[in-house]
Design an enzyme around this catalytic site. Sequence first.
Site, PDB file in Angstrom:
ATOM      1  N   TRP A 472      19.398  -5.891 -22.989  1.00 15.18           N
ATOM      2  CA  TRP A 472      18.297  -6.722 -23.514  1.00 15.18           C
ATOM      3  C   TRP A 472      17.058  -6.413 -22.682  1.00 15.18           C
ATOM      4  O   TRP A 472      16.955  -6.813 -21.538  1.00 15.18           O
ATOM      5  CB  TRP A 472      18.699  -8.194 -23.390  1.00 15.18           C
ATOM      6  CG  TRP A 472      17.704  -9.198 -23.867  1.00 15.18           C
ATOM      7  CD1 TRP A 472      16.418  -9.366 -23.442  1.00 15.18           C
ATOM      8  CD2 TRP A 472      17.915 -10.212 -24.867  1.00 15.18           C
ATOM      9  NE1 TRP A 472      15.815 -10.406 -24.095  1.00 15.18           N
ATOM     10  CE2 TRP A 472      16.721 -10.947 -24.982  1.00 15.18           C
ATOM     11  CE3 TRP A 472      19.002 -10.570 -25.656  1.00 15.18           C
ATOM     12  CZ2 TRP A 472      16.581 -12.030 -25.851  1.00 15.18           C
ATOM     13  CZ3 TRP A 472      18.871 -11.646 -26.528  1.00 15.18           C
ATOM     14  CH2 TRP A 472      17.669 -12.359 -26.619  1.00 15.18           C
ATOM     15  N   ASP A 473      16.120  -5.714 -23.304  1.00 16.66           N
ATOM     16  CA  ASP A 473      14.933  -5.235 -22.579  1.00 16.66           C
ATOM     17  C   ASP A 473      13.729  -6.153 -22.850  1.00 16.66           C
ATOM     18  O   ASP A 473      13.719  -6.933 -23.824  1.00 16.66           O
ATOM     19  CB  ASP A 473      14.644  -3.798 -23.055  1.00 16.66           C
ATOM     20  CG  ASP A 473      13.891  -2.973 -22.029  1.00 16.66           C
ATOM     21  OD1 ASP A 473      13.376  -3.545 -21.049  1.00 16.66           O
ATOM     22  OD2 ASP A 473      13.797  -1.743 -22.228  1.00 16.66           O
ATOM     23  N   CYS A 521      17.167  -6.436 -18.625  1.00 17.23           N
ATOM     24  CA  CYS A 521      16.265  -5.334 -18.272  1.00 17.23           C
ATOM     25  C   CYS A 521      14.856  -5.799 -18.585  1.00 17.23           C
ATOM     26  O   CYS A 521      14.639  -6.546 -19.545  1.00 17.23           O
ATOM     27  CB  CYS A 521      16.624  -4.111 -19.119  1.00 17.23           C
ATOM     28  SG  CYS A 521      15.522  -2.714 -18.891  1.00 17.23           S
ATOM     29  N   ASP A 543      13.446   1.192 -13.219  1.00 18.20           N
ATOM     30  CA  ASP A 543      13.375   2.460 -13.944  1.00 18.20           C
ATOM     31  C   ASP A 543      13.314   3.628 -12.975  1.00 18.20           C
ATOM     32  O   ASP A 543      13.442   4.777 -13.387  1.00 18.20           O
ATOM     33  CB  ASP A 543      12.142   2.491 -14.853  1.00 18.20           C
ATOM     34  CG  ASP A 543      12.418   1.817 -16.184  1.00 18.20           C
ATOM     35  OD1 ASP A 543      13.593   1.598 -16.507  1.00 18.20           O
ATOM     36  OD2 ASP A 543      11.451   1.501 -16.905  1.00 18.20           O
TER      37      ASP A 543
HETATM   38  C1  DGJ Z   1      12.400   0.243 -20.275  1.00 12.61           C
HETATM   39  C2  DGJ Z   1      13.765   0.252 -19.640  1.00 12.61           C
HETATM   40  O1  DGJ Z   1      13.672  -0.131 -18.296  1.00 12.61           O
HETATM   41  C3  DGJ Z   1      14.379   1.626 -19.798  1.00 12.61           C
HETATM   42  O2  DGJ Z   1      15.625   1.670 -19.163  1.00 12.61           O
HETATM   43  C4  DGJ Z   1      14.504   1.955 -21.256  1.00 12.61           C
HETATM   44  O3  DGJ Z   1      15.428   1.093 -21.859  1.00 12.61           O
HETATM   45  C5  DGJ Z   1      13.149   1.849 -21.944  1.00 12.61           C
HETATM   46  N1  DGJ Z   1      12.528   0.581 -21.681  1.00 12.61           N
HETATM   47  C6  DGJ Z   1      13.290   2.036 -23.424  1.00 12.61           C
HETATM   48  O4  DGJ Z   1      12.115   1.831 -24.079  1.00 12.61           O
END
Ligand code: DGJ
Length: 722
Positions: A472-473, A521, A543
């Site tokens: 879940w971002d 995330c 990241d």
């Molecule tokens: C940001 C996340 O931290 C990454 O791992 C990846 O999922 C990207 N978004 C995808 O857009």
Amino acid sequence: MSIVYSEEFKSFYLSTPKTSYVFHVNEGGFLIHDYYGKAIPAYDMREYSNRLVRGPKSADNTTSPGGAPMEYSCNGTGDFRVSALQIRNAAGNASTDIRYVSHKIYAGKPAIPGQPSTYAADDEATTLEVLTEDAVTGAKVTLYYSVFEAHDAMTRRVSVTNDSEWDMDLERIYSLCCEIPFGNWQLCHLYGEWGRERTFERSDLLHGITSVESKQGCSSHQHNPFVALVDKYTTEDTGDAYGFNFVYSGNFSIQVEQIIDGDLRLIMGINPTDFGWKLEPGDTFHAPEAVSVYSADGLGGMSRVFHKLYRNNLCRGPWKNAKRPLLINNWEGTYFDFNEEKIYNIAKQAGELGVEMLVLDDGWFGARNSDKAGLGDWFVNEEKLKGGLGLLSERIHALGMKFGLWFEPEMANPDSDLYRAHPDWCLQVEGRPLCTSRNQYVLDLSRTDVQDYLFGCMDNILKNAQIEYVKWDFNRYLTEAGSCLLAPERQKEIFHRYVLGLYALLDRLMTAYPNLLLEGCASGGGRFDPAMLYYSPQYWTSDDTDAIERLDIQYGTSMCYPTSTVSSHVSACPNHQTGRTTPLQTRGDVALAGSFGYELDVTTMSDEDKEEVKGQIAEYHKYYDLIHFGELFRIIPPNRDECAWCYVAEDKSEALLTFVCVRNRPRVRRRTVQFRGLDPEKLYQDDNGTVRPGSIWMNAGVNRAVVMKDYTTFKVHLTEVK
Ligand code: DGJ
């Protein structure tokens, strides 16, 4: 290990195995703080709150709130330090003054309606509720304290009920106020940025107010809702350390005010900037939970209490202490450039090496071929993935692997069908153009129709494919934070309502899919906080997957978050964030100190590297329990030259030390690295058969009379010889 009230001293004694917390009710009904620290017996402690103070005295002549150690400080009635509570009454005045009414003590720990918190069975914790009131405004303020039987931790929170006939406005409601008596205090906190989250900083406190805050609508990359107050001489292993962590994913504020001679007050709560809450008669507002830990065993002792508490009494569900599947995520391997065959081949080849789950990241839905379009349209892009997710997940399961999927539910690209159909579903302020960030807007999660839409989309995807894991971002901060549905006088509630909406949606998802493994995330670790860990027992840490950068990130994160929550992947070199090239072994050894996985295109790896990956996976299994259920001892904090840590099993029967040489230097004199946390009396054998007592491994250490190259690592594994 309990909470006791002494009628004679009008005092409350809260104890955990090694700590005590004491406060009392004085003649005027004020709550006065007496003590927080190492465990002491329940004596009359009221004298310790005496201060030589001048300044306004309360009208009943009992108290000078301006100098007394107030248990929960109020604004505008003589206490000029940072205040925890400010309520504006119907007459427009914001002076607030709460006095004791009654209390109750009971077994267990109640949940907070609609919000995450630590939890405990009735025999695991005791709770004290102190009811107070502001006789002038009619606000009933309840202070909640819970102590744990097994952890040297306590939790605090506050609720306010409008018991008057008029509306009132909450302007500040901090969850915790803590008075720390005279000393040489330093502040530790975790600051950062995208790719550099939770960098540890320790500094002297100036006189005045030091603030650690977020206004981004989430806990943020810049500041984590954690601070520790430590004595100037506190080390990793010794000395006073008070840790404070806020169980909240929105705007927070931690303020420490140093008055004079090291006399401190710390408050922790929702950031009053951009916050207000209208309470109509009969309404109750519940502030989120704050956790505090005291340790006399330095920063390391403090961290280990947080780790155990969060593993056992914050993370939930079947995955909280279960072995997590070893995953490969395609993000850094393919970014948006993939189709079903490419993903299948990555899964197949990774599976042959021992990887257990394929996670399909961003780009599988809508017109999402870059970050410019499609966000919000949660329908499979069948041009990219022929046969859809159902078929892909079936093929991956046929390989004996699990399947995971990425979502970013809280957002929409302006170039999406969702935004075109429902522009009013985004946060916005009438007449003001919206900022974009990563080409996207933020959906108004305070709206139940938006929550329903998002749940419906996710439900539809999850029930039509075999999906065991969701990432879940959340990739931008909140701006123009207004809601099309809220009345003008309630617009100030939107930041908090957004967070409550997020919790409601997460709760609904996890109730419908209780076996799902959820990984949080936020552009890396931009919302890595205890509230998120309540829903997702692991979190994408950053990241920045460069092993050397990760030393700082994982070191800072370890201050309060357990290893099992720290998602950590081996990625390709040169590293995509830093351009640095590090050996595969180093990338593996660093990622091992977390929820381990891979994030690269395994189909382009050399055979030699693949063989090495097989070895890493074998080590992952060998050390899993030790790393995830053992205790972490930080040995050398990351610096220009080196870094080291070790995990020790709780029963002290096994340990694993990892050393990283960041920069090789000629004629380095330090040729040893010392274990920590072993039993000095026990005999331990390393994997080469050398047997020594714990005292030698810890004091003389491991002899490393070898020249190490930059960015290389070694590990030493010890097992007890019985
Ligand atoms: C940001 C996340 O931290 C990454 O791992 C990846 O999922 C990207 N978004 C995808 O857009």
